[in-house]
Design a protein around this motif. Structure first.
Motif, PDB file in Angstrom:
ATOM      1  N   GLY A 138       0.832  -1.190   0.000  1.00 44.03           N
ATOM      2  CA  GLY A 138       0.000   0.000   0.000  1.00 44.03           C
ATOM      3  C   GLY A 138       0.866   1.240   0.000  1.00 44.03           C
ATOM      4  O   GLY A 138       2.048   1.200   0.368  1.00 44.03           O
ATOM      5  N   GLN A 164      -1.909   3.690   3.384  1.00 42.43           N
ATOM      6  CA  GLN A 164      -3.133   3.178   2.777  1.00 42.43           C
ATOM      7  C   GLN A 164      -3.356   1.751   3.273  1.00 42.43           C
ATOM      8  O   GLN A 164      -2.570   0.851   2.994  1.00 42.43           O
ATOM      9  CB  GLN A 164      -3.027   3.227   1.249  1.00 42.43           C
ATOM     10  N   SER A 190      -3.534   9.676  -4.194  1.00 44.07           N
ATOM     11  CA  SER A 190      -3.594   8.237  -3.921  1.00 44.07           C
ATOM     12  C   SER A 190      -4.302   7.572  -5.088  1.00 44.07           C
ATOM     13  O   SER A 190      -5.497   7.781  -5.312  1.00 44.07           O
ATOM     14  CB  SER A 190      -4.352   7.970  -2.612  1.00 44.07           C
ATOM     15  N   GLN A 204     -12.586   4.261   1.378  1.00 42.65           N
ATOM     16  CA  GLN A 204     -11.240   3.853   0.982  1.00 42.65           C
ATOM     17  C   GLN A 204     -10.492   5.043   0.397  1.00 42.65           C
ATOM     18  O   GLN A 204     -11.064   5.843  -0.354  1.00 42.65           O
ATOM     19  CB  GLN A 204     -11.295   2.723  -0.048  1.00 42.65           C
ATOM     20  N   ALA A 205      -9.203   5.127   0.715  1.00 46.32           N
ATOM     21  CA  ALA A 205      -8.387   6.254   0.250  1.00 46.32           C
ATOM     22  C   ALA A 205      -7.990   6.132  -1.208  1.00 46.32           C
ATOM     23  O   ALA A 205      -7.445   7.082  -1.773  1.00 46.32           O
ATOM     24  CB  ALA A 205      -7.138   6.372   1.120  1.00 46.32           C
ATOM     25  N   THR A 261     -10.599   8.010   6.553  1.00 47.19           N
ATOM     26  CA  THR A 261     -10.608   8.370   5.131  1.00 47.19           C
ATOM     27  C   THR A 261     -11.598   9.483   4.801  1.00 47.19           C
ATOM     28  O   THR A 261     -11.243  10.441   4.089  1.00 47.19           O
ATOM     29  CB  THR A 261     -10.877   7.132   4.267  1.00 47.19           C
TER      30      THR A 261
END
Length: 425
Positions: A138, A164, A190, A204-205, A261
């Motif tokens: 990540g 992440q 990201s 989620q990022a 997030t």
């Protein structure tokens, strides 16, 4: 926009926009009723016949990724394999110790490097990289102090300030950093890791631009300030295309508690953001790789949703279609786009003295196009003004404190090049 103060630093002891006559012709999609004019497509632009700059090779690297200038005009250069180099303006290289372990595979590895807005006082360096761990890898953001130990440069006190999670498979990490104009926070790209749907998942990022404090916490004033996300999310390997992503099944994984997030997110719906910079007016711009077609330049707005993977000016790699942005007017349109692609990598605004005619322009490196591209602006309306064939894939481009333009070629043997005006130009 923050500009470094040119003061001395002990590391030096280690070793010595106006219109252009060459503007390409853009192809314009049909305008949509009730909306602003559609963005222009510069994918078919051709390189200028001559270059108005001289190119000087300064140093050579193995798969270089990014560079950052120190106040004394020395540079930090990352190699994807996990090496960080201190480089003088004349090309002398010294490896920096204390670099974290990275997962060097595909598009992952040691990625971006940036110096703190207060570097002359705190000597802080920020790194992004693919961090290996349970479940895959990540994106990680770390910071450390650049120091001299026994005459050698080393990163001390390195700590990860954002990561992440949960980890998984896929490329396209993003990892570009831009410091806010006041120097008190940072923006981090990201990538969506080729998994498509997480770019629209607020839990989620992936596929986001994040706004963080200098210590990695959610920055005040974000659209979702104070909000937390789900305790579990779906993690799956990259699907075949956008259609397959909507029905993909994966594992359920727990997120760190609390899931911050939503509080970190500045904008949503990005694919592979490989360029991020503020202009002189404090506006944030981003370059983003599309799929097969549809690379983008975006003006990033607070809370904006840029539509990926639901819309694109490109199509899937297997030629299956993706809805065009005009069909979903709730999403932000790109400011301009490229189809065929240029594969943008690196993005910088220029305000130097060597090329006064280019002040206010931005420069984009092209991987697939093997080009350096100049973008001129009329307020918030950009246009591709010039393109030059560089003969190699361009991985990074930066405006140097000396007024020159510095670029990194991609791949093994990639050169650090300094661009200066032609004599008499």
């Amino acid at each position: 926009m923050f500009r470094p103060v040119l003061t001395g630093f002990a590391l030096m002891s280690l070793a010595g926009c106006g219109p252009s006559a060459t503007d390409p012709v853009a192809t314009e999609p049909a305008a949509t009723t009730g909306k602003a004019a559609a963005p222009l497509n510069y994918g078919a632009s051709t390189p200028a016949a001559t270059k108005p700059f001289r190119t000087t090779a300064v140093a050579t690297f193995d798969a270089p990724w990014a560079l950052a200038f120190l106040p004394d005009a020395t540079m930090l250069v990352t190699e994807k394999s996990g090496h960080l180099w201190l480089v003088t303006p004349t090309g002398a290289k010294t490896e920096v110790g204390g670099v974290p372990r990275v997962h060097d595979q595909g598009q992952g590895g040691l990625l971006f490097v940036a110096t703190s807005p207060r570097f002359p006082q705190d000597r802080q360096v920020y790194l992004t990289y693919a961090e290996p761990g349970e479940g895959g890898d990540g994106l990680a953001l770390a910071k450390a102090t650049l120091a001299i130990v026994a005459g050698k440069p080393v990163l001390q006190g390195l700590r990860v300030i954002w990561r992440q999670l949960p980890r998984g498979a896929g490329g396209q990490f993003g990892g570009y950093i831009a410091f806010a104009p006041d120097g008190n926070s940072l923006f981090l790209t990201s990538g969506e890791r080729q998994r498509f749907t997480p770019a629209q998942d607020p839990n989620q990022a992936l596929g986001k631009i994040l706004h963080l404090t200098l210590d990695g916490s959610p920055a005040p004033g974000n659209p979702g300030a104070g909000k937390t996300g789900a305790a579990t999310v779906a993690v799956f390997d990259p699907p075949e295309n956008t259609g397959a992503a909507t029905t993909a099944k994966g594992r359920t994984a727990r997120t760190p508690a609390p899931n911050l997030t939503p509080a970190e997110t500045w904008s949503t719906g990005h694919r592979n953001p490989y360029g991020l910079a503020f202009d002189a007016k404090g506006r944030l711009w981003e370059t983003e790789m599309g799929p097969q077609g549809g690379d983008e330049l975006n003006l990033i707005e607070r809370g904006g949703n840029y539509g990926w993977p639901l819309v694109s000016y490109g199509k899937n790699y297997d030629d299956t279609p993706i809805a065009r942005p005009p069909t979903r007017p709730a999403f932000k349109e790109p400011a301009l786009y490229w189809d065929p692609i240029i594969a943008p990598a690196g993005f910088t605004f220029y305000d130097g003295a060597m090329f006064p005619q280019w002040r206010g322009s931005a420069f984009v490196g092209g991987l697939a196009s093997m080009a350096l591209i100049r973008i001129a602006f009329d307020g918030t309306t950009p246009r591709e003004a010039e393109r030059w064939d560089m003969g190699n894939r361009i991985r990074a481009v930066m405006a140097g404190p000396d007024g020159a333009i510095w670029i990194l070629e991609d791949g093994d043997g990639g050169r650090l090049l300094r661009l200066t005006p032609m004599r008499g130009a």
